[in-house]
Design a protein around this motif. Structure first.
Motif, PDB file in Angstrom:
ATOM      1  N   GLY A  13       0.801  -1.212   0.000  1.00  0.00           N
ATOM      2  CA  GLY A  13       0.000   0.000   0.000  1.00  0.00           C
ATOM      3  C   GLY A  13       0.835   1.262   0.000  1.00  0.00           C
ATOM      4  O   GLY A  13       0.378   2.317  -0.427  1.00  0.00           O
ATOM      5  N   ASP A  14       2.074   1.170   0.483  1.00  0.00           N
ATOM      6  CA  ASP A  14       2.940   2.343   0.548  1.00  0.00           C
ATOM      7  C   ASP A  14       3.954   2.386  -0.594  1.00  0.00           C
ATOM      8  O   ASP A  14       4.908   3.141  -0.547  1.00  0.00           O
ATOM      9  N   SER A  15       3.726   1.568  -1.633  1.00  0.00           N
ATOM     10  CA  SER A  15       4.641   1.553  -2.777  1.00  0.00           C
ATOM     11  C   SER A  15       3.898   1.963  -4.048  1.00  0.00           C
ATOM     12  O   SER A  15       3.160   1.166  -4.632  1.00  0.00           O
ATOM     13  N   ALA A  16       4.124   3.207  -4.465  1.00  0.00           N
ATOM     14  CA  ALA A  16       3.500   3.671  -5.704  1.00  0.00           C
ATOM     15  C   ALA A  16       3.955   2.819  -6.880  1.00  0.00           C
ATOM     16  O   ALA A  16       3.178   2.560  -7.805  1.00  0.00           O
ATOM     17  N   ALA A  17       5.201   2.337  -6.842  1.00  0.00           N
ATOM     18  CA  ALA A  17       5.728   1.528  -7.947  1.00  0.00           C
ATOM     19  C   ALA A  17       5.030   0.169  -8.020  1.00  0.00           C
ATOM     20  O   ALA A  17       4.646  -0.284  -9.100  1.00  0.00           O
ATOM     21  N   ARG A  23      -1.272  -2.250 -11.814  1.00  0.00           N
ATOM     22  CA  ARG A  23      -2.207  -1.665 -12.790  1.00  0.00           C
ATOM     23  C   ARG A  23      -1.755  -1.959 -14.216  1.00  0.00           C
ATOM     24  O   ARG A  23      -2.586  -2.197 -15.096  1.00  0.00           O
ATOM     25  N   ALA A  24      -0.450  -1.950 -14.451  1.00  0.00           N
ATOM     26  CA  ALA A  24       0.073  -2.212 -15.794  1.00  0.00           C
ATOM     27  C   ALA A  24      -0.077  -3.674 -16.188  1.00  0.00           C
ATOM     28  O   ALA A  24      -0.264  -3.988 -17.363  1.00  0.00           O
ATOM     29  N   LEU A  25      -0.010  -4.595 -15.223  1.00  0.00           N
ATOM     30  CA  LEU A  25      -0.113  -6.037 -15.517  1.00  0.00           C
ATOM     31  C   LEU A  25      -1.568  -6.525 -15.579  1.00  0.00           C
ATOM     32  O   LEU A  25      -1.858  -7.487 -16.289  1.00  0.00           O
ATOM     33  N   ALA A  26      -2.453  -5.887 -14.837  1.00  0.00           N
ATOM     34  CA  ALA A  26      -3.829  -6.371 -14.667  1.00  0.00           C
ATOM     35  C   ALA A  26      -4.574  -6.663 -15.971  1.00  0.00           C
ATOM     36  O   ALA A  26      -5.312  -7.647 -16.039  1.00  0.00           O
ATOM     37  N   PRO A  27      -4.407  -5.870 -17.035  1.00  0.00           N
ATOM     38  CA  PRO A  27      -5.189  -6.145 -18.247  1.00  0.00           C
ATOM     39  C   PRO A  27      -4.752  -7.383 -19.032  1.00  0.00           C
ATOM     40  O   PRO A  27      -5.466  -7.811 -19.929  1.00  0.00           O
ATOM     41  N   ALA A 104       6.765   1.907 -17.442  1.00  0.00           N
ATOM     42  CA  ALA A 104       6.054   0.662 -17.140  1.00  0.00           C
ATOM     43  C   ALA A 104       5.926  -0.254 -18.349  1.00  0.00           C
ATOM     44  O   ALA A 104       6.066  -1.476 -18.203  1.00  0.00           O
ATOM     45  N   PRO A 105       5.698   0.256 -19.572  1.00  0.00           N
ATOM     46  CA  PRO A 105       5.604  -0.665 -20.709  1.00  0.00           C
ATOM     47  C   PRO A 105       6.867  -1.496 -20.924  1.00  0.00           C
ATOM     48  O   PRO A 105       6.785  -2.688 -21.249  1.00  0.00           O
TER      49      PRO A 105
END
Length: 131
Positions: A13-17, A23-27, A104-105
């Motif tokens: 929860g405390d890691s923006a990365a 979020r980048a992997l979820a799709p 992220a890509p």
């Protein structure tokens, strides 16, 4: 800086990365099977390792390193840990927070390529040893 202990199954929860990488992997269907903040116990007498992101079936560990990993001692400890995990048959990818947050890509593509290679070569021999 206030930090929370990681909760198994979700990005810190405390890691923006970590949040951004999830979020980048979820799709992507190919990213299935990932587990966040898992403890990897490879032997009853061995050191258990907490892995930031882990695909247990494929034996792929992904570490997302913040500034606390930059010091000489932390860097050396990370390398020793990576070697131990590699000797156990895991592949270890390390990315800095900055890499995840600014490109992220490219990070996702590196993970995708290594997962594809691990999947085409069979499964990892210790694939079910997480808690």
């Amino acid at each position: 800086m206030l930090a929370w202990p990681p909760i198994a199954g979700v990005p810190r929860g405390d890691s923006a990365a970590e949040q951004a990488l999830e979020r980048a992997l979820a799709p992507y269907d190919w990213a299935r099977g990932r587990r966040w903040n898992q403890t990897y116990e490879w032997h009853v007498l061995g050191t258990a390792y907490r892995l930031d992101l882990f695909w247990p079936t494929e034996g792929l560990a992904v570490e997302v390193d913040g500034p606390e990993h930059r010091g000489r001692i932390a860097f050396a400890n990370d390398r020793r840990r990576d070697v131990q995990l590699q000797l156990l048959g895991l592949d270890v990818l390390r990315f800095t927070n900055e890499q995840v947050l600014t490109d992220a890509p490219a990070v996702v593509d590196g993970i995708r390529r290594l997962l594809a290679r691990r999947r085409s070569g069979g499964t990892h021999p210790h694939g079910d040893e997480t808690s």
